[in-house]
Design an enzyme around this catalytic site. Sequence first.
Site: not given
Length: 309
Positions: A248-249, A222, A219, A217
């Site tokens: 992120g989840d 993408g 941020g 990830s």
Amino acid sequence: MILTVTLNTALDITYRVPALRPDASHRVTEVTERPGGKGVNVARVLAALGHEVTVTGFTGGLTGRLLRERLTAIPGLTDALLPVSGTTRRTTAVVDERSGTTTQLNEPGPVVSHAEWHAFQEVYENLLEGVSAVALCGSLPPGVPVGAYAGLIRTARAAKVPVLLDTSGTPLRRGIAGRPDILKPNAEELAELTGSHDPLRATQDARRRGAGAVVASLGPDGLLAVTPEGHWRATPPARLRGNPTGAGDSLVAGLLSGLVKHLPWPDRLARAVALSAATVLAPVAGEFDREAYKELLGRVVITGEVSAA
């Protein structure tokens, strides 16, 4: 059925203030409480997408009771959390409405005894029967061995259940030895794991350390994925301003949703990025803007190539 594991569950509390200033009193404009911890957030997003999902891990005390009460209201979600003698932690997010930034305060979690950890391992092994995928998410509470994730990964692989690992620090370094099917670090965690700040090089290095696929990830930029089928970059169509807590989840939920639906990797990544971006536009972790998700899904930019056979 998808299984998510959150060993360090939490009650997520979000405060919204007009402007956050050090050494000052603040008038809170809005307060929300939600069941949380990374795997619980993942499960809530999966349930909202229509998946049947079971959550397991530890919970205890008054905070734990409040968390479980809120889980009962979520259609499609089954509570298989184990009680412990300690008290479930709280996480507090303070959203600055003027700047759009979020300050996060995370408590450490309850101390888990040897007997409680042993009981969880038995329950976990039983829950794997009939599961299509499992996600191991978040920090480890005090008392749980730092190598816990590696053992849980091996148990899942022995049951022929694909497993995704999303953690950080020592649990990440130890957990990758269990050879998870998918590893989902962010850029900071990836650099800490590999010593490289070049995303592609670090992602390739992480995969060589034992992961079947690595989805990093990045941020607002993408994600980057290195898999046995190829490597790809997936980016949202524009930078979005909002609350990144839980993004992120939601990304993990998108990867799991695509996995159990047997989608090709580019489609999985598009789903993950669109969900993550739609979560930035929602006010509370574990939720996403449904209309934004539908609109963004077809606009995620995918670049990369398929590996040679």
